[in-house]
Design a protein around this motif. Structure first.
Motif, PDB file in Angstrom:
ATOM      1  N   VAL B 110     -21.615 -89.192  27.004  1.00  0.00           N
ATOM      2  CA  VAL B 110     -21.677 -90.636  26.458  1.00  0.00           C
ATOM      3  C   VAL B 110     -22.376 -91.661  27.295  1.00  0.00           C
ATOM      4  O   VAL B 110     -23.323 -92.317  26.475  1.00  0.00           O
ATOM      5  N   ASP B 112     -22.878 -94.672  27.864  1.00  0.00           N
ATOM      6  CA  ASP B 112     -22.492 -95.861  27.574  1.00  0.00           C
ATOM      7  C   ASP B 112     -21.888 -96.093  26.297  1.00  0.00           C
ATOM      8  O   ASP B 112     -22.350 -95.720  25.287  1.00  0.00           O
ATOM      9  N   THR B 114     -21.197 -98.231  24.246  1.00  0.00           N
ATOM     10  CA  THR B 114     -21.740 -98.865  22.847  1.00  0.00           C
ATOM     11  C   THR B 114     -22.375 -98.023  22.206  1.00  0.00           C
ATOM     12  O   THR B 114     -22.469 -98.466  20.858  1.00  0.00           O
ATOM     13  N   ARG B 115     -22.903 -96.990  22.688  1.00  0.00           N
ATOM     14  CA  ARG B 115     -23.511 -95.929  21.730  1.00  0.00           C
ATOM     15  C   ARG B 115     -22.556 -95.358  20.562  1.00  0.00           C
ATOM     16  O   ARG B 115     -22.800 -94.952  19.565  1.00  0.00           O
ATOM     17  N   ARG B 118     -22.350 -96.736  16.920  1.00  0.00           N
ATOM     18  CA  ARG B 118     -23.282 -96.358  15.837  1.00  0.00           C
ATOM     19  C   ARG B 118     -22.584 -95.221  15.030  1.00  0.00           C
ATOM     20  O   ARG B 118     -23.006 -95.146  14.054  1.00  0.00           O
ATOM     21  N   TYR B 119     -21.676 -94.462  15.773  1.00  0.00           N
ATOM     22  CA  TYR B 119     -21.148 -93.217  15.098  1.00  0.00           C
ATOM     23  C   TYR B 119     -19.663 -93.642  14.667  1.00  0.00           C
ATOM     24  O   TYR B 119     -18.896 -92.724  14.591  1.00  0.00           O
ATOM     25  N   LEU B 439     -30.622 -96.084  28.125  1.00  0.00           N
ATOM     26  CA  LEU B 439     -29.623 -95.298  27.447  1.00  0.00           C
ATOM     27  C   LEU B 439     -29.363 -95.691  26.055  1.00  0.00           C
ATOM     28  O   LEU B 439     -29.345 -94.931  25.210  1.00  0.00           O
ATOM     29  N   GLY B 440     -29.454 -96.984  25.674  1.00  0.00           N
ATOM     30  CA  GLY B 440     -29.399 -97.323  24.339  1.00  0.00           C
ATOM     31  C   GLY B 440     -30.663 -97.130  23.539  1.00  0.00           C
ATOM     32  O   GLY B 440     -30.613 -96.301  22.459  1.00  0.00           O
TER      33      GLY B 440
END
Lengths: 479, 440
Positions: B110, B112, B114-115, B118-119, B439-440
Motif C-alpha cells: 500500500v 500510502d 490515500t491510495r 480510490r478503491y 506513489l500517488g
C-alpha cells in the motif's frame, strides 16, 4: 473535524475511566464480599491444595489428618469413628462442621496468630501449611463412652471438673467419617439423626438429675439442710394439681438427704415451692442455664439449656404457676438441658461450686511443633458456695452407695452422682446419670443420657457412667 | 532522538519486560528456568525488530509509540495464554508471525494509505462480502455465528471486515460530509439530509441489524454501529447523528433482546447473574470472582488460581474473551490498570494521528481505526467486568485468536502509514515528499 475527533476521544477516555473505577470496585471495595459469596467455590477448591493440619487426640494420635493425592489433600481418619459429630467434617461438597469449622484458619495455616512464618509464605507465594489442633479428647475415655453407647441412642459427655476440659463427647448413633460424602443423603435424612451431636445439641428433660440443681439452690439459700425433715404421702397437692413419685412409691417420714438419694418427687416439689420461681431460676442460671456454654465450637453446635416451649427458649422471666415450679424442681415441666449442661452442673459440685469454662482444644501447634495457642483453664461461673458444694458432694456419694445410683459404683473408688428417669409419654423413658469420681478428689465428671429405654437412670445410665469414669481414672494424666 | 530510535528503545524495554513475565510464568509452571524460554522470548523480540526495521525503511516518520505498545500487549497476551494452555501459545506465536507478515505486506504494497481511497467501494464490498460469507458458510460457536472454517483454520472474518468498513466509511463520509451536514428537508421538525445521501447510512444500520439477527453477534454489531456513528459525527460535526444512531441501535438491541434468545440471555445475565449462577451466569460470575481474587497487587504471573488440577481454566474461554480476568487476577488492580492505560495510550496516539493528519480521509481513517480499537477494548473489558452486558469480542493483541491479532496488526500498519504521511507532508524533506508524490 478536529474538534469532533477530540470530543470522541474524550468520551472514549471517560469510558476507560469507568472501566478503571469498576475494576477498583471489584478488586478492592467488593473483593471480600465476592470472595465470601456462596457461589464462589474458588476458596474451597484452593484450600484443598493446602496441607490441612491434623486434629489430634490428647495423646497426640491423629483423629483426622490430610494426605496428598494427585495434587489435592484429602482427609483421613486413622481412628475411624472417633467423636465424629464433635470433631466435624471438612468436605468440598458439604462444607465444614465442628472443630474442623471452628479451627479452620488454624488448620489451613492462615490464622494471624501463626505469625511471621505464614506471612513470609504468603509473600513468596508458598502455600501455607496448616497447624495441628490438639484436642482434650482422651482416646481411652472417648472409646469407653462410644462403646458404652453402642447400639443405643444417647450421649455421654465427660469433663475434667477442675479445668473444664472435655475428655469425651460421644453421641449415638454415630457415623463413619470416612464414608460421610457417599452416605450423606442417608445420614442427613436418618430418623436417628447421626449427624446431630446429642451431647451439645440434644435437649432433654433432665428428670431427677436436675434435683442436684434444686438442692444446690435450696441448700445455698438456706431453705433446707440435709437434715430437714419431710413426710411423704405419695402425693403433694398444690395449685389444683399434684406432684407424685416415680412408680407411685410412698416413702413416709425422711430427711432431705434421703429425698435426694431416693429421688422423692413430692419433697422436691415442696422444696421447689418453698424456693419459689425466682430463686429456682436463679439457681439454674448460676449453673449456666440460659447461656450457650462457651465451648469454642461454631454457632449452633452448642445450644443453651433452660425452659423451652414449642417456639424455643423461654425467657428466664417467663411466668410459672406454683404447680409448674414444683414439677420444674423435679426436672420435669418445660425444663430442657443438654448433656453438656448437666455435666457442667455435676462438675461444679465436684469443683467446690465453680463452673469452669469448658474447652475441647488444648493446643494449636504450628508446623514445626511450636505451640502458638494453649488452653488456660478459667472459671466461667460461680454456681454455689464451696460449703454447699461439699454438702451436696456428700449427699451425692450416698446416692451411689445406698440410693438409686448404685449401678455407678466403682470398686475402690468413691463415686458421687444422681440418677434421673424422665417419662417420655410414649411408654419409654429417658435414663440419666450425672456424677463424678473420686468423690474426695474429683478428676472426672460425667453426664450420661440414654433415650428410649424401658429402664431407669439407675439401671440404664449409671453403669455406662461407671465405664467411662473407670476409663478416665485409669489414665496417668488428664487435661 | 529520532522517532525510530525512541521506538527501538521502547521495543527493547517491552521485550525485556515480556521476557521476564514469560520466564516467571515458565518457572511457576515447571519449577525451573529452561534455555528454551529465553529462545522463545528472543524470537518474539526478533519479530518486532523486523517490524521496526520495515517501519524504519518505509515509514520512517511514523509515530514511535504504537509499535512498542502493540508489542507489550501481545507479550502480555502470549504470556497469559501460555500460562493457561501452553500449546495454544505456540499457535498464537505462529499467528503473530502471520500478522507480522500481513503488516509488512500492507506497508510494502500500500505504501500510502490515500491510495486506498480510490478503491473504497471495492474495499467496502469486500468487507460486506466477508460478513455475508460468515452468515452463509459460518459455523456457530457459543450461540454466535462468527467463524468460517477454511483450509483447516478457523477465521473470524468480522475482524477483517471491521478494517474494510472503516476504510470505506472514511472515504465515503469525507466525500459526502458537506452534503450530509446540510439539511435539505425536515422530517417531523428535525432537519434531515437528502435521502440519496442518507441511504447508505440506513444500509449500514441494516447491516448491523443483520449481524445482530443472523450472526447473533451482539458485540461486533454494537462495535460496527458505534464506529459508524462516531465517524458520521466526526465527519459532519452534527450531534443529531449520534442521537439518531443511538436511538436506532437501542431500538434494534431492544428488539434483539426480545426476539433473539441468545442476546436476551446475555442481557438478563448482566442484570442478575446470581440467580443463574450454575447455568448462563456461571461464566460471568467466575470471571468476577477471578478478578476480585487478584486484589490490588495480584497473585503474580503463574501464581494465580486459574486452572483446576484437570488443567481446565476456572473461567470458560479464559484464553480468549476472558483473558482480562486472568490478567486482573495475576497482575492485580495495578497491573490491570496498567494494561488499560496501554490501550488508552494506543487510543491517544491514534486520535493524535487523526487530528494532525492534513486531509479529511486520513483524519477519518485514523480516527475510525482508533475508535474501533478503543471501542472493541471497552466492550469486551466492560463485558467481563459486568459494567455492560457481555458480548463476545476479543481483546485486541491480548486474547488468543489468529484473526484478531493479524487484523489488528494491519490496523497498526494503517495508523503508522497515516502518521508517516502526515509528518512527511508537514516536516518532511523534499526527497521524502517527492517519493510520496510518486506513489500517488
Amino acid at each position: 473535524m478536529n474538534k469532533a475527533i477530540s470530543r470522541v476521544f474524550v468520551v472514549g477516555v471517560l469510558l476507560f475511566v469507568a472501566l478503571i473505577v469498576n475494576l477498583t470496585v471489584l478488586q478492592v471495595i467488593r473483593a471480600d464480599e465476592l470472595a465470601q459469596r456462596p457461589e464462589n467455590k474458588r476458596q474451597l477448591a484452593q484450600e484443598q491444595r493446602i496441607k490441612r493440619g491434623a486434629i489430634l487426640a490428647y495423646d497426640g494420635s491423629p483423629i483426622a489428618r490430610s494426605v496428598r493425592r494427585s495434587g489435592f489433600y484429602h482427609r483421613r481418619y486413622p481412628q475411624g469413628t472417633f467423636a465424629p459429630q464433635l470433631v466435624g467434617y471438612d468436605s468440598v461438597r458439604y462444607g465444614r462442621s465442628g472443630i474442623e469449622k471452628e479451627m479452620n484458619d488454624e488448620l489451613l495455616g492462615t490464622a494471624p496468630e501463626l505469625g511471621v512464618q505464614s506471612w513470609l509464605d504468603q509473600l513468596l507465594g508458598r502455600r501455607p501449611t496448616g497447624a495441628d489442633v490438639l484436642t482434650t479428647l482422651v482416646p481411652d475415655v472417648q472409646r469407653a463412652a462410644q462403646q458404652a453407647l453402642a447400639g443405643k441412642t444417647g450421649a455421654i459427655v465427660a469433663l475434667d471438673p477442675a479445668t473444664g476440659a472435655v475428655l469425651a463427647g460421644a453421641s449415638a448413633p454415630a457415623y463413619d467419617p470416612r464414608k460421610l460424602e457417599e452416605q450423606w443423603a442417608d445420614l442427613s435424612s436418618d430418623e436417628g439423626a447421626p449427624l446431630l451431636n446429642r451431647g451439645m445439641q440434644g435437649l432433654y428433660a433432665p428428670g431427677s438429675s436436675f434435683k442436684v440443681v434444686t438442692a444446690a439452690g435450696a441448700l445455698d439459700a438456706g431453705t433446707v439442710t440435709p437434715e430437714t425433715a419431710f413426710v411423704d404421702t405419695g402425693t403433694f397437692v398444690i395449685y389444683g394439681g399434684k406432684v407424685t413419685n416415680y412408680g407411685g412409691a410412698v416413702y413416709g417420714p425422711h430427711d432431705f438427704e434421703t429425698a435426694l438419694t431416693q429421688s422423692i418427687n413430692t419433697t422436691f416439689g415442696k422444696v421447689g415451692d418453698k424456693l419459689g420461681r425466682k430463686r429456682l431460676v436463679a439457681a439454674m442460671r448460676a449453673f449456666g442455664f440460659w447461656e450457650v456454654p462457651p465451648l469454642g465450637l461454631p454457632s449452633g453446635a452448642v445450644v443453651a439449656s433452660g425452659r423451652y416451649d414449642g417456639e424455643g427458649l423461654l425467657s428466664p422471666e417467663a411466668k410459672m404457676d406454683p404447680l409448674a415450679v414444683a414439677w420444674a424442681a423435679c426436672g420435669q415441666e418445660q425444663v430442657l438441658a443438654t448433656p453438656l449442661q448437666m455435666a457442667l452442673v455435676t462438675s461444679a459440685v465436684a469443683n467446690g461450686g465453680a463452673v469452669m469454662t469448658p474447652y475441647v482444644v488444648q493446643e494449636v501447634r504450628a508446623p514445626g511443633g511450636r505451640i502458638v495457642e494453649a488452653a488456660e483453664p478459667a472459671e466461667w461461673l460461680t454456681a454455689i458456695r464451696p460449703g454447699t458444694a461439699l454438702t451436696l458432694n456428700q449427699m451425692m456419694r450416698r446416692v451411689v452407695t445406698t440410693g438409686t445410683g448404685t449401678g455407678a459404683a466403682i470398686e475402690g473408688v468413691e463415686v458421687a452422682g444422681k440418677t434421673g428417669t424422665a417419662e417420655r409419654g410414649d411408654g419409654t423413658n429417658l435414663a440419666w446419670f450425672i456424677g463424678f469420681a473420686p468423690a474426695g478428689d474429683p478428676r472426672v465428671a460425667v453426664a450420661v443420657v440414654v433415650e428410649e429405654t424401658m429402664s431407669t437412670g439407675g439401671a440404664a445410665a449409671a453403669p455406662l457412667a461407671a465405664d467411662v469414669m473407670r476409663a478416665a481414672l485409669a489414665q496417668a494424666a488428664l487435661p | 532522538m529520532s522517532r525510530r530510535t525512541t521506538e527501538l528503545l521502547y521495543l527493547v524495554l517491552a521485550g525485556a519486560v515480556s521476557t521476564m513475565a514469560y520466564v516467571s510464568v515458565y518457572a511457576g509452571r515447571y519449577r525451573e528456568i529452561h534455555r528454551a524460554t529465553i529462545v522463545y522470548g528472543l524470537v518474539f523480540v526478533a519479530i518486532f525488530l523486523v517490524l521496526h526495521i520495515v517501519v524504519r525503511v518505509f515509514l520512517s516518520r511514523a509515530d514511535p509509540y504504537l509499535l512498542p505498545v502493540t508489542a507489550l500487549l501481545a507479550a502480555i497476551g502470549l504470556t497469559e495464554i501460555f500460562r493457561i494452555r501452553p500449546a495454544l501459545a505456540l499457535l498464537q506465536g505462529q499467528w503473530l508471525l502471520v500478522g507480522a507478515l500481513l503488516f509488512v505486506l500492507t506497508v510494502v504494497i500500500v505504501r500510502d494509505h490515500t491510495r486506498l481511497d480510490r478503491y473504497r467501494y471495492l474495499i467496502g464490498a469486500l468487507g460486506l462480502a466477508l460478513l455475508v460469507a460468515t452468515i452463509v458458510a459460518g459455523t456457530t460457536v457459543n450461540g454466535a455465528k462468527l467463524w468460517i472454517h477454511a483450509f483447516g483454520m478457523s477465521i473470524q472474518p468480522s475482524e477483517f471486515a471491521k478494517l474494510a468498513i472503516v476504510v470505506f466509511l472514511a472515504g465515503y463520509l469525507d466525500d459526502k460530509k458537506v452534503l450530509l451536514s446540510v439539511p435539505t428537508r425536515h422530517l417531523l421538525g428535525v432537519p434531515v439530509p437528502a435521502a440519496k445521501y442518507f441511504g447508505p447510512l440506513v444500509l449500514m444500520w441494516g447491516l448491523t441489524l443483520v449481524m445482530l439477527v443472523f450472526m447473533k453477534d451482539f458485540g461486533m454489531s454494537l462495535l460496527f454501529m458505534a464506529v459508524f456513528v462516531a465517524l458520521l459525527y466526526m465527519a459532519t460535526n452534527r450531534i443529531v447523528y449520534v442521537v439518531a444512531g443511538g436511538a436506532l441501535f437501542a431500538a434494534a438491541a431492544g428488539l434483539a433482546i426480545w426476539l433473539v434468545p441468545h442476546v436476551g440471555d446475555r442481557f438478563s445475565v448482566w442484570l442478575d447473574p446470581w440467580s443463574k449462577a450454575d447455568t448462563t451466569g456461571y461464566q460471568l460470575l467466575q470471571s468476577l470472582f477471578t478478578i476480585a481474587d487478584g486484589g490490588v497487587l495480584g497473585s503474580g504471573f503463574g501464581r494465580g488460581f486459574l486452572l483446576y488440577t484437570s488443567r481446565q481454566p476456572v473461567v470458560p474461554d479464559l484464553q480468549t474473551d476472558f483473558i482480562f480476568a486472568a490478567i486482573a487476577n495475576e497482575m492485580g488492580l495495578l497491573g490491570a490498570v496498567a494494561v488499560i492505560l496501554c490501550f488508552v495510550l494506543f487510543f491517544w496516539r491514534g486520535a493524535r494521528i487523526a487530528t494532525q493528519a492534513p486531509d479529511g480521509f486520513s483524519k477519518l481513517l485514523a480516527a475510525g481505526l482508533a475508535t474501533a480499537f478503543a471501542l472493541q477494548t471497552f466492550i469486551i473489558l466492560g463485558g467481563v467486568t459486568r459494567l455492560i452486558p457481555l458480548t463476545g469480542l476479543t481483546l485486541p493483541f491480548v486474547s488468543y485468536g489468529g484473526s484478531s491479532i493479524t487484523a489488528n496488526l494491519v490496523l497498526v500498519a494503517l495508523l503508522l502509514m497515516v502518521s508517516h504521511r502526515t509528518n512527511v507532508v508537514r516536516a518532511g524533506t523534499d526527497v521524502e515528499r517527492r517519493r510520496l508524490a510518486e506513489l500517488g
